[in-house]
Design an enzyme around this catalytic site. Structure first.
Site, PDB file in Angstrom:
ATOM      1  N   SER A 137       0.869  -1.177   0.000  1.00 46.07           N
ATOM      2  CA  SER A 137       0.000   0.000   0.000  1.00 46.07           C
ATOM      3  C   SER A 137       0.907   1.228   0.000  1.00 46.07           C
ATOM      4  CB  SER A 137      -0.903  -0.014   1.235  1.00 46.07           C
ATOM      5  OG  SER A 137      -1.597   1.205   1.341  1.00 46.07           O
ATOM      6  N   ASP A 190      -7.089   3.266  -3.279  1.00 42.53           N
ATOM      7  CA  ASP A 190      -7.805   3.431  -2.003  1.00 42.53           C
ATOM      8  C   ASP A 190      -8.006   4.922  -1.767  1.00 42.53           C
ATOM      9  OD1 ASP A 190      -8.823   3.386   0.564  1.00 42.53           O
ATOM     10  OD2 ASP A 190      -7.087   2.402   1.495  1.00 42.53           O
ATOM     11  N   GLU A 215     -11.068   0.949  -3.428  1.00 39.07           N
ATOM     12  CA  GLU A 215     -11.331   0.818  -1.989  1.00 39.07           C
ATOM     13  C   GLU A 215     -11.902   2.110  -1.419  1.00 39.07           C
ATOM     14  OE1 GLU A 215      -8.060  -0.983   0.116  1.00 39.07           O
ATOM     15  OE2 GLU A 215      -8.657  -0.114   2.034  1.00 39.07           O
ATOM     16  N   ASP A 240     -13.709  -0.617   3.229  1.00 33.99           N
ATOM     17  CA  ASP A 240     -12.814  -0.671   4.385  1.00 33.99           C
ATOM     18  C   ASP A 240     -13.550  -0.009   5.552  1.00 33.99           C
ATOM     19  OD1 ASP A 240     -10.848  -0.051   6.297  1.00 33.99           O
ATOM     20  OD2 ASP A 240      -9.379   0.719   4.900  1.00 33.99           O
TER      21      ASP A 240
HETATM   22  O1  OSB Z   1      -6.988   2.672   4.471  1.00 32.71           O
HETATM   23  O2  OSB Z   1      -6.049   0.798   4.340  1.00 32.71           O
HETATM   24  C1  OSB Z   1      -6.064   1.948   4.789  1.00 32.71           C
HETATM   25  C2  OSB Z   1      -2.850   2.679   6.733  1.00 32.71           C
HETATM   26  C3  OSB Z   1      -3.348   3.429   7.766  1.00 32.71           C
HETATM   27  C4  OSB Z   1      -4.686   3.735   7.800  1.00 32.71           C
HETATM   28  C5  OSB Z   1      -5.539   3.263   6.797  1.00 32.71           C
HETATM   29  C6  OSB Z   1      -5.043   2.469   5.768  1.00 32.71           C
HETATM   30  C7  OSB Z   1      -3.671   2.212   5.723  1.00 32.71           C
HETATM   31  C8  OSB Z   1      -3.026   1.442   4.661  1.00 32.71           C
HETATM   32  C9  OSB Z   1      -1.693   0.779   4.968  1.00 32.71           C
HETATM   33  O3  OSB Z   1      -3.432   1.401   3.521  1.00 32.71           O
HETATM   34  C10 OSB Z   1      -1.770  -0.712   4.966  1.00 32.71           C
HETATM   35  C11 OSB Z   1      -0.562  -1.330   5.618  1.00 32.71           C
HETATM   36  O4  OSB Z   1      -0.568  -1.520   6.859  1.00 32.71           O
HETATM   37  O5  OSB Z   1       0.392  -1.648   4.897  1.00 32.71           O
HETATM   38 MG    MG Z   2      -8.270   1.518   3.222  1.00 28.26          MG
END
Ligand code: OSB
Ligand code: MG
Length: 371
Positions: A137, A190, A215, A240
């Site tokens: 991500s 996302d 997402e 999410d």
């Molecule tokens: O929306 O998925 C999310 C990190 C912090 C808060 C929200 C999100 C995220 C990530 C990181 O996308 C995912 C990870 O831990 O690698």
């Molecule tokens: Mg997310």
């Protein structure tokens, strides 16, 4: 299990790189680490992946400390015997919300429970695989050539899919650039709830780029508008923030708000609820995958265990330790296999050892409760 002691650590660890989403930039990553001890001296560890501000969730470091001190701990000291970690949610169910706080405690009890059984957590949970697929991500990087470089680095490393964060004004351009540079790689975006339905044409345009899924495009609490958007675009919507429980998942599936769910065990109140969502969504043909919150190596153990469940059909937001932090709180650190997977370890509990001195070293506050 008969609980004897619970210790909470407000831990702050520095990320190697700034992580930017539509709601903010993170460099200091906060969390509450939970340590439970039973009357035999057996120990379990958990993590509440909260921030210091209510941005992703209304829950924060301070709301977590408050809800434990004033409500969870007094309740548990009256009922110290716990048959199974699955009981925790019902024991605390009179208290509404605070699912992340509940999850951190439940995690620690799952770790303790499976360590007492001398079994790996993922097996106790009923997982069906011992290697879980890893995706990356990538935060908002407002510079195209830097973004392409980052994607290249992670593909080279072996990650099995790429997710980039988007927000209004930073969406089509980065997607086009990545498609141009890397072709048909498994790619998704996302939005962290940063759009509204008036952007439907942006999403229709994005349909052309064959994203794996989009997402959480719309409001964090709105299932209905997602069902409207899903009916107007081809790309699957993955939710999410909007899915906080099995009940949300069932409603979302029924009204067609999403075709995929990013299940963060912490967001839904723990592994018990995550497993229920896995099972019910399997029957409804809604595949899931496991999301993350930049967890330390402790929280990552519970993500890995969840990702061994049978309805997990896409790569997860579970990256190797060195991607996030200079130093891990656990040994060994979580590492990526050459095929872009992470191994669910065949050792009791989450399978890694928590290095208590490091937990203490990164703690701003430590609170101990004798039950
Ligand atoms: O929306 O998925 C999310 C990190 C912090 C808060 C929200 C999100 C995220 C990530 C990181 O996308 C995912 C990870 O831990 O690698
Ligand atoms: Mg997310």
């Amino acid at each position: 299990m008969e609980l004897a002691k619970i210790v909470l650590y407000h831990v702050v660890v520095k990320l190697r790189e700034v992580f930017e989403t539509s709601f903010g930039r993170t460099i200091d990553r906060h969390c509450i680490i939970v340590r439970v001890e039973d009357t035999y001296g057996e120990i379990g560890w958990g993590e509440v992946p909260v921030d210091d501000a209510p941005l992703y969730s209304y829950e924060t470091v301070d709301t977590t400390l408050y809800i434990y001190k004033d409500f969870f701990i007094p309740t548990l000291s009256k009922e110290r015997v716990i048959e199974s970690p699955s009981d925790v949610q019902s024991k605390l169910s009179i208290f509404r919300g605070y699912r992340m706080a509940k999850a951190g405690l439940e995690f620690a009890l799952w770790d303790l429970y499976s360590r007492s059984l001398r079994k790996p957590l993922y097996k106790v949970l009923g997982g069906i695989r011992d290697r879980v697929e890893s995706g990356i991500s990538i935060g908002v990087i407002g510079d195209l050539s830097a973004l392409i470089k980052a994607v290249d680095k992670y593909l080279e490393r072996g990650y099995r899919r790429v997710k980039i964060k988007v927000k209004p004004g930073w969406d089509l351009e980065p997607v086009k650039a990545i498609r141009r540079a890397f072709g048909e790689i498994p790619l998704m975006i996302d939005a962290n709830a940063s759009y509204n339905i008036s952007y439907v044409n942006t999403f229709k345009e994005l349909d052309e780029y064959k994203l794996l899924m989009i997402e959480q495009p719309l409001h964090y609490d709105d299932l209905y508008e997602h069902s409207v958007l899903q009916s107007r675009i081809k790309t699957p919507i993955c939710l999410d923030e909007s899915i906080k429980s099995l009940s949300d998942a069932l409603t979302g599936a029924k009204i067609g708000a999403m075709r995929v769910i990013n299940v963060k065990p912490a967001r839904v109140g723990g592994l018990h609820e995550a497993k229920l969502i896995n099972d019910y969504m399997k029957d409804l043909n809604v595949p899931i995958w496991i999301g993350g919150m930049l967890e330390t190596g402790i929280g990552r153990g519970f993500q890995v265990a969840a990702a061994t469940l049978d309805n997990v059909k896409y790569p997860n937001d579970i990256s190797e330790s060195s991607r996030y932090y200079e130093e891990e709180l656990v040994e060994p650190p979580w590492s990526l296999n050459s095929d872009g997977t992470i191994t669910a370890l065949n050792k009791p509990g989450i399978g890694v050892d928590v290095i208590e001195e490091r937990v203490i070293k990164y703690s701003r506050k430590i609170i101990e409760f004798k039950l």
